[in-house]
Design an enzyme around this catalytic site. Structure first.
Site, short mmCIF file in Angstrom:
data_model
loop_
_atom_site.label_atom_id
_atom_site.label_comp_id
_atom_site.label_asym_id
_atom_site.label_seq_id
_atom_site.Cartn_x
_atom_site.Cartn_y
_atom_site.Cartn_z
N ASP A 1 -2.95 7.00 12.67
CA ASP A 1 -2.08 5.84 11.07
C ASP A 1 -1.03 6.84 10.73
OD1 ASP A 1 -0.92 5.19 8.20
OD2 ASP A 1 -2.33 4.87 7.97
N HIS B 1 0.95 4.99 6.39
CA HIS B 1 0.76 6.38 5.12
C HIS B 1 1.23 6.97 5.36
CE1 HIS B 1 -1.47 2.16 5.40
NE2 HIS B 1 -1.21 1.35 3.75
N SER C 1 0.60 -1.50 -0.34
CA SER C 1 0.16 0.15 -0.17
C SER C 1 0.87 1.41 -0.04
CB SER C 1 -0.71 -0.23 1.50
OG SER C 1 -0.25 0.01 2.45
#
Ligand SMILES: *[C@@H]1O[C@H](CO)[C@@H](O)[C@H](O)[C@H]1NC(C)=O
Ligand SMILES: *[C@@H]1O[C@H](CO)[C@@H](O)[C@H](O)[C@H]1NC(C)=O
Ligand SMILES: *[C@@H]1O[C@H](CO)[C@@H](O)[C@H](O)[C@H]1NC(C)=O
Ligand SMILES: *[C@@H]1O[C@H](CO)[C@@H](O)[C@H](O)[C@H]1NC(C)=O
Length: 469
Positions: free
Chosen positions: A437, A440, A204
């Site tokens: 998060d 990312h 990702s």
């Protein structure tokens, strides 16, 4: 049939019809590619060719021609892929092969610096683009506005998710002693992509990088109706196309690079010596950017496999050894399948997380220096670097780990979505330990710099990893 880019709302309204179309188009394309590659194999095609940099001279020429002064969670919540996600076929690269054991070929010397002076000293012999500092540059940054990129995903669209500060969008990476090499505008990026197919393969975080490049290019296209974006529901394949430039940028999801197979009884086997069949679809690309890393470190419930397999048999071994075998299989596939005179190969280094020690929550400034997040096991980094060095294909190592470590401010933190795809509620935003998060990166943001460094590197001859740093 057109898959034109539409405002985000329209995008989802017509999405199911588009997925159906995309899927059938994709199936056709796959069948075509598969039969084409079978034909090549049948014809005894062995893509070993003398290393040539001729194709890449074009980039340098282009750079000279266009040298107008430049303007100023854990990765992929480690859910198991849906059954059926893994294809039945596989590419077997497990056999030890004497033919492959040759020493790495000498790589060409680095190109001369030709960029404008940055006031930071222009002696290119001192230049390592991955060493330097972050400078605030509100003019020229960000390279695009989030609102200008209708397909920016919710996971990383931090502003849309309510992030109140925007300073994290306005930092430029200034390498030490490299002149103006990190100044690049969208229009130049588009020119570099002209008549090219760029492909990202990995987890990702490579999708994060793909999205960034697609946004940079999209924002620069004069006629945006002449672009297409196709995105499959599972986010396993995406393509952005700028038609007037014959430029396409694709993403293939493959978090281990080797094959993860879900068996009929739902057991998940990680096949260390097999590559996913879809990798064949990347052949012929002009640029390939690989990454793998974080998924190997997941343990317990987050671990994506039930057992490891080698030579078709279940095996048990330490994670490091498994990682090394997998990378060797990948390296061998690249060395056998990629024609380096046609395709530039990159490996992007580990993207650091800011958890535990240096937590990303509430951070609004980069760290300037000093000790940063330890995070990822050093041993795995060493395995990557060693494998790349021993390849015959010149692989450019995008060594972005350190410069990214400094960007503690650049993660989505609580301005993201849940695993179910919903924006965090205010209540959830107050529980960063559970919901933030710190893996990312917000877009616009840090991955834009990874892409600037990637594009910069396209203007120079390929070099093996040992020439860097
Ligand atoms: C379009 O780009 C592809 C690479 O993606 C290239 O092979 C092809 O020749 C280009 N077409 C034209 C008309 O230049
Ligand atoms: C699932 O099937 C594989 C072979 O396909 C077998 O090796 C494994 O033991 C099975 N697992 C369970 C839990 O039945
Ligand atoms: C984060 O920032 C908010 C607002 O400035 C503050 O209320 C909160 O206490 C901070 N939390 C932590 C863990 O530093
Ligand atoms: C990558 O960067 C790190 C930190 O800047 C450095 O220690 C390492 O040697 C570099 N790796 C290579 C292969 O250049």
């Amino acid at each position: 049939m057109d898959h034109s880019v539409k405002p985000a709302a329209a995008l989802s309204a017509s999405s199911s019809r588009r997925w159906a179309l995309a899927t059938s188009l994709c199936t056709l394309a796959c069948l075509f590619l598969l039969s084409a590659s079978l034909l090549l194999v049948a014809a005894g095609y062995r893509p070993f060719q003398p290393r040539a940099v001729a194709a890449w001279d074009r980039f340098s020429r282009l750079q000279k021609a266009a040298s107008a002064p430049p303007a100023r969670g854990s990765p992929d919540a480690a859910v198991a892929p849906a059954p059926g996600a893994s294809s039945p076929g596989g590419l077997d690269w497990g056999q030890e092969d004497k033919e492959d054991a040759g020493p790495p070929a000498p790589a060409p010397a680095p190109a001369e610096e030709e960029g404008e002076d940055d006031g930071a000293g222009g002696d290119d012999s001192e230049c390592d683009v991955f060493e330097g500092e972050w400078v605030e540059e509100p003019v020229g940054y960000p390279l695009y506005d989030a609102a200008e990129c209708p397909f920016l995903s919710d996971q990383v669209a931090c502003r849309r998710n309510g992030r109140p500060d925007s300073g994290y969008e306005q930092w430029r990476w200034r390498p030490r002693g490299c002149g103006g090499r990190t100044r690049l505008r969208g229009a130049e990026a588009l020119e570099l992509c002209r008549d090219k197919r760029l492909v990202f393969v990995g987890d990702s975080l490579n999708r994060n990088m793909w999205e960034s490049l697609a946004c940079i290019l999209y924002a620069a296209v004069p006629d945006r109706s002449r672009t297409r974006i196709v995105d499959d529901a599972g986010s396993e394949y995406r393509i952005f196309r700028a038609m007037d430039y014959n430029c396409s940028v694709e993403f293939f999801w493959s978090p281990f690079l080797v094959k993860l197979e879900t068996k009929i009884n739902r057991t998940r086997a990680l096949k260390l010596d097999q590559l996913p069949a879809m990798l064949q679809r990347t052949l012929g690309a002009d640029v390939l950017v690989f990454n793998t890393g974080h998924w190997w470190t997941h343990t317990g419930k987050l671990r994506a496999w039930d057992h490891l397999e080698r030579n078709g048999k279940m095996v048990e071994m330490e994670g490091e050894e498994a990682f090394n075998i997998a990378l060797r299989a990948w390296a061998k596939w690249v060395d056998h399948s990629i024609d380096p005179s046609r395709t530039r190969v990159f490996f992007r280094s580990v993207s650091p997380e800011h958890k535990s020690v240096n937590w990303c929550y509430n951070q609004t400034f980069p760290i300037s220096a000093g000790t940063v997040a330890p995070g990822f096991p050093k041993s795995l980094v060493t395995i990557v670097e060693r494998n790349i060095k021993s390849m015959r294909t010149p692989v450019t190592y995008l060594n972005i780990t350190h410069l990214s470590e400094l960007r503690i401010d650049a993660h989505p933190s609580v301005y993201t979505i849940t695993r179910e795809g919903k924006p965090l509620t205010t209540e959830q935003q107050r529980q960063p330990l559970t919901y933030a998060d710190c893996s990312h990166w917000c877009l616009p943001g840090l991955p834009d710099t990874w892409n600037v460094l990637l594009l910069d590197s396209l203007m120079r001859p390929p070099s093996n990893v040992h020439l860097l740093g």
